[in-house]
Design a protein around this motif. Structure first.
Motif, PDB file in Angstrom:
ATOM      1  N   ASP A  90      66.913  15.278  19.562  1.00 54.58           N
ATOM      2  CA  ASP A  90      66.896  14.951  17.924  1.00 54.58           C
ATOM      3  C   ASP A  90      67.267  15.332  16.803  1.00 54.58           C
ATOM      4  O   ASP A  90      67.604  15.121  15.737  1.00 54.58           O
ATOM      5  CB  ASP A  90      65.524  14.430  18.184  1.00 54.58           C
ATOM      6  N   LEU A  91      66.800  17.032  16.587  1.00 51.43           N
ATOM      7  CA  LEU A  91      67.373  18.010  16.430  1.00 51.43           C
ATOM      8  C   LEU A  91      68.813  17.434  15.479  1.00 51.43           C
ATOM      9  O   LEU A  91      69.060  17.583  14.499  1.00 51.43           O
ATOM     10  CB  LEU A  91      66.853  18.660  16.136  1.00 51.43           C
TER      11      LEU A  91
ATOM     12  N   VAL B  39      60.626  16.912  27.003  1.00 47.69           N
ATOM     13  CA  VAL B  39      59.656  16.510  25.508  1.00 47.69           C
ATOM     14  C   VAL B  39      61.090  17.538  24.771  1.00 47.69           C
ATOM     15  O   VAL B  39      61.249  17.782  23.920  1.00 47.69           O
ATOM     16  CB  VAL B  39      58.786  17.230  25.767  1.00 47.69           C
TER      17      VAL B  39
ATOM     18  N   ARG C  57      63.397  17.080  21.808  1.00 51.73           N
ATOM     19  CA  ARG C  57      63.070  17.724  20.287  1.00 51.73           C
ATOM     20  C   ARG C  57      65.012  18.540  19.954  1.00 51.73           C
ATOM     21  O   ARG C  57      65.516  17.655  19.115  1.00 51.73           O
ATOM     22  CB  ARG C  57      61.887  18.401  19.651  1.00 51.73           C
TER      23      ARG C  57
END
Length: 67
Positions: free
Chosen positions: A27-28, A20, A24
């Motif tokens: 995605d950032l 996860v 993240r």
């Protein structure tokens, strides 16, 4: 050995948290790239004429300085 002895192998929860966290971070980075691309596109749309005139201005300057 007791049941609470440390293990080299990660638990399922640790693996899930790591995955996860990586998702993240990816995605950032993707969001930042999209934002940067959008800012560049808006800048080109606002100041495109200036960017188009820049090569001719540089060429005129170089001609004057070499003559």
């Amino acid at each position: 050995m007791s049941a609470s002895s440390p293990s080299i192998l990660p638990s399922i929860g640790q693996i899930v948290r790591r995955c996860v966290g990586l998702l993240r971070a990816i995605d950032l980075v993707h969001s930042f790239r999209c934002y940067t691309s959008l800012v560049l596109l808006i800048d080109i749309l606002r100041h495109g004429a200036h960017y188009m005139a820049l090569p001719s201005m540089l060429e005129a300057f170089l001609r004057r300085s070499s003559a």
